[in-house]
Motif scaffolding. Sequence first.
Motif, PDB file in Angstrom:
ATOM      1  N   TRP A   1       0.832  -1.207   0.000  1.00  0.00           N
ATOM      2  CA  TRP A   1       0.000   0.000   0.000  1.00  0.00           C
ATOM      3  C   TRP A   1       0.865   1.255   0.000  1.00  0.00           C
ATOM      4  O   TRP A   1       2.011   1.240   0.437  1.00  0.00           O
ATOM      5  CB  TRP A   1      -0.928   0.037   1.222  1.00  0.00           C
ATOM      6  N   VAL A   2       0.293   2.318  -0.517  1.00  0.00           N
ATOM      7  CA  VAL A   2       0.930   3.640  -0.546  1.00  0.00           C
ATOM      8  C   VAL A   2      -0.153   4.678  -0.294  1.00  0.00           C
ATOM      9  O   VAL A   2      -1.310   4.491  -0.687  1.00  0.00           O
ATOM     10  CB  VAL A   2       1.607   3.913  -1.909  1.00  0.00           C
ATOM     11  N   ARG A   3       0.201   5.779   0.371  1.00  0.00           N
ATOM     12  CA  ARG A   3      -0.731   6.894   0.552  1.00  0.00           C
ATOM     13  C   ARG A   3      -0.005   8.217   0.314  1.00  0.00           C
ATOM     14  O   ARG A   3       1.156   8.384   0.709  1.00  0.00           O
ATOM     15  CB  ARG A   3      -1.314   6.930   1.970  1.00  0.00           C
ATOM     16  N   TYR A   4      -0.699   9.140  -0.325  1.00  0.00           N
ATOM     17  CA  TYR A   4      -0.230  10.525  -0.347  1.00  0.00           C
ATOM     18  C   TYR A   4      -0.445  11.128   1.038  1.00  0.00           C
ATOM     19  O   TYR A   4      -1.455  10.865   1.696  1.00  0.00           O
ATOM     20  CB  TYR A   4      -1.031  11.350  -1.352  1.00  0.00           C
ATOM     21  N   TYR A   5       0.492  11.948   1.470  1.00  0.00           N
ATOM     22  CA  TYR A   5       0.281  12.729   2.687  1.00  0.00           C
ATOM     23  C   TYR A   5      -0.581  13.935   2.336  1.00  0.00           C
ATOM     24  O   TYR A   5      -0.191  14.779   1.519  1.00  0.00           O
ATOM     25  CB  TYR A   5       1.609  13.230   3.249  1.00  0.00           C
ATOM     26  N   ASP A   6      -1.731  14.058   2.978  1.00  0.00           N
ATOM     27  CA  ASP A   6      -2.590  15.220   2.742  1.00  0.00           C
ATOM     28  C   ASP A   6      -1.860  16.521   3.054  1.00  0.00           C
ATOM     29  O   ASP A   6      -2.026  17.528   2.365  1.00  0.00           O
ATOM     30  CB  ASP A   6      -3.854  15.126   3.608  1.00  0.00           C
ATOM     31  N   GLN A   7      -1.047  16.506   4.107  1.00  0.00           N
ATOM     32  CA  GLN A   7      -0.333  17.731   4.504  1.00  0.00           C
ATOM     33  C   GLN A   7       0.650  18.171   3.424  1.00  0.00           C
ATOM     34  O   GLN A   7       0.832  19.374   3.193  1.00  0.00           O
ATOM     35  CB  GLN A   7       0.408  17.491   5.823  1.00  0.00           C
ATOM     36  N   GLN A   8       1.292  17.217   2.762  1.00  0.00           N
ATOM     37  CA  GLN A   8       2.260  17.580   1.733  1.00  0.00           C
ATOM     38  C   GLN A   8       1.566  18.030   0.449  1.00  0.00           C
ATOM     39  O   GLN A   8       2.068  18.907  -0.256  1.00  0.00           O
ATOM     40  CB  GLN A   8       3.206  16.413   1.459  1.00  0.00           C
ATOM     41  N   ARG A   9       0.432  17.436   0.149  1.00  0.00           N
ATOM     42  CA  ARG A   9      -0.367  17.940  -0.977  1.00  0.00           C
ATOM     43  C   ARG A   9      -0.735  19.404  -0.742  1.00  0.00           C
ATOM     44  O   ARG A   9      -0.612  20.253  -1.627  1.00  0.00           O
ATOM     45  CB  ARG A   9      -1.653  17.112  -1.107  1.00  0.00           C
ATOM     46  N   ASP A  10      -1.196  19.673   0.467  1.00  0.00           N
ATOM     47  CA  ASP A  10      -1.576  21.037   0.824  1.00  0.00           C
ATOM     48  C   ASP A  10      -0.374  21.967   0.753  1.00  0.00           C
ATOM     49  O   ASP A  10      -0.461  23.091   0.234  1.00  0.00           O
ATOM     50  CB  ASP A  10      -2.182  21.025   2.232  1.00  0.00           C
ATOM     51  N   LEU A  11       0.768  21.510   1.251  1.00  0.00           N
ATOM     52  CA  LEU A  11       1.971  22.338   1.242  1.00  0.00           C
ATOM     53  C   LEU A  11       2.417  22.642  -0.188  1.00  0.00           C
ATOM     54  O   LEU A  11       2.735  23.791  -0.516  1.00  0.00           O
ATOM     55  CB  LEU A  11       3.087  21.630   2.008  1.00  0.00           C
ATOM     56  N   ILE A  12       2.429  21.642  -1.040  1.00  0.00           N
ATOM     57  CA  ILE A  12       2.841  21.862  -2.432  1.00  0.00           C
ATOM     58  C   ILE A  12       1.894  22.838  -3.119  1.00  0.00           C
ATOM     59  O   ILE A  12       2.318  23.782  -3.798  1.00  0.00           O
ATOM     60  CB  ILE A  12       2.913  20.523  -3.180  1.00  0.00           C
ATOM     61  N   ARG A  13       0.608  22.643  -2.933  1.00  0.00           N
ATOM     62  CA  ARG A  13      -0.371  23.543  -3.545  1.00  0.00           C
ATOM     63  C   ARG A  13      -0.218  24.969  -3.019  1.00  0.00           C
ATOM     64  O   ARG A  13      -0.285  25.942  -3.784  1.00  0.00           O
ATOM     65  CB  ARG A  13      -1.791  23.032  -3.281  1.00  0.00           C
ATOM     66  N   THR A  14       0.013  25.112  -1.717  1.00  0.00           N
ATOM     67  CA  THR A  14       0.156  26.444  -1.126  1.00  0.00           C
ATOM     68  C   THR A  14       1.415  27.126  -1.626  1.00  0.00           C
ATOM     69  O   THR A  14       1.411  28.336  -1.923  1.00  0.00           O
ATOM     70  CB  THR A  14       0.167  26.329   0.406  1.00  0.00           C
ATOM     71  N   LEU A  15       2.502  26.386  -1.741  1.00  0.00           N
ATOM     72  CA  LEU A  15       3.730  26.956  -2.294  1.00  0.00           C
ATOM     73  C   LEU A  15       3.516  27.421  -3.728  1.00  0.00           C
ATOM     74  O   LEU A  15       3.938  28.522  -4.119  1.00  0.00           O
ATOM     75  CB  LEU A  15       4.855  25.931  -2.236  1.00  0.00           C
ATOM     76  N   GLN A  16       2.845  26.607  -4.514  1.00  0.00           N
ATOM     77  CA  GLN A  16       2.572  26.995  -5.904  1.00  0.00           C
ATOM     78  C   GLN A  16       1.701  28.242  -5.954  1.00  0.00           C
ATOM     79  O   GLN A  16       1.973  29.175  -6.729  1.00  0.00           O
ATOM     80  CB  GLN A  16       1.907  25.837  -6.640  1.00  0.00           C
ATOM     81  N   ASP A  17       0.666  28.289  -5.113  1.00  0.00           N
ATOM     82  CA  ASP A  17      -0.206  29.465  -5.074  1.00  0.00           C
ATOM     83  C   ASP A  17       0.561  30.705  -4.613  1.00  0.00           C
ATOM     84  O   ASP A  17       0.216  31.832  -4.986  1.00  0.00           O
ATOM     85  CB  ASP A  17      -1.391  29.217  -4.130  1.00  0.00           C
TER      86      ASP A  17
END
Length: 425
Positions: free
Chosen positions: A214-230
């Motif tokens: 199994w593998v999971r994306y970290y929700d916190q890192q998704r949020d961090l990447i999106r926030t950095l891009q924004d």
Amino acid sequence: MKLRPTAASAAALALATTCLLPATGAEAKPSACPTLNSSAGWYGDNKARIDALIADHCDDKGGRKPVAVFDWDNTVIKNDVGDATFYWLLRNDRVRPPRDGDWSTTSRYLTPEAATALGEACPADVRTLPTSTDTACADELLSVYGSGATTGGKTAFTGYDHRRMEPQYAWLAQLLHGWTTREAAAFAAAARVENLAAPQGATQQVGTGQVTGWVRYYDQQRDLIRTLQDGGFDVWIVSASPEPVVDVWAKGVGVDPSHAVGIRNTTSHGRLTSHLKGCGGIRDGEDAMITYIDGKRCWINQEIFGVRGPAAERVQPAARRQVFAAGDSDTDISFLRDATGLRLVLNRNKNELMCRAYENGDGRWLVNPMFIEPKQRKTNPYPCATTGYTASDGSAQPVRRADGSIVPDQLDTVFQVLSSPLRPS
């Protein structure tokens, strides 16, 4: 790691709240800078300091965008997408045998003992190895890849620079020989679907053994990447998994394949070979440097900042380095040290990384427990003063500062158990 006092945290939060636009004849109006959506999973004042860093750069209008670089496996996701892809290849008969059955052609670092063991375990007169049913072959491949040793306990790889190359990681890319980049990406995509759909903690059978399933994306890192891009950052992924694999997974956090760098094969007649692209002073086909420790620095300098030739192997001036970096392992230490703003470390109890992060000599290191299944506290100090550093020849040495002085042993202090939503996507 020493956390900032409360006053500093409050100041960081205030800075993260707004950025001021330059006046345009009328009274300047505040412009909201993006901030992380949730505090869940963030340790101490880590969220506040990241928000403050974004606020410091979110209204930058001139010059190059500030750069943020993330490692991938166990930094943006839980578990390892290279492993997931390798297991899928074995379960689905997608590894091609080397020409003439000579396994030494798959890696210049493969020992004669390993080449012999693989030759004895795996058939040579087939188009693809029947590893879904031939457990002896699957077990030998899995042992060499996973433990760096044969099933008989013989060392599988030798003769490489331990600060530039991890031949086990490279071997996965090399075992994609004979396939096209598109086909390799399709294999990774199939593995991605299975691993995201599997329940947390699932295992799968490969050969006669059980491996992570199994593998999971970290929700916190998704949020961090999106926030950095924004916030105007140029966000990149740099991983020691094969690039076609990283490309597939990076899309899940909004990072385009053009901004994902992994281990790159050379190609012949449109198909991947068992040789690798070079960086800096290493030519294509020399197979001497991948995106690993000092190799990550080289690939970042070359692919992101356009530094060519041997200069790419060296630390660049501050203006040509990433502002933010995130990693989880000793494999990430060089590019993390190069970051000029903040360095986020997910604590997996890796010696050199945690020695440097906990010493926190310049106050720019942030330590956070993993967002899913964080490690328990390491009871013994990290052996920084004796064996925390792995030298190019593989020997264990003290961790040293830039001036040559030795970093003292460090205690593990960021370890509490945290919870996180587990959403497949």
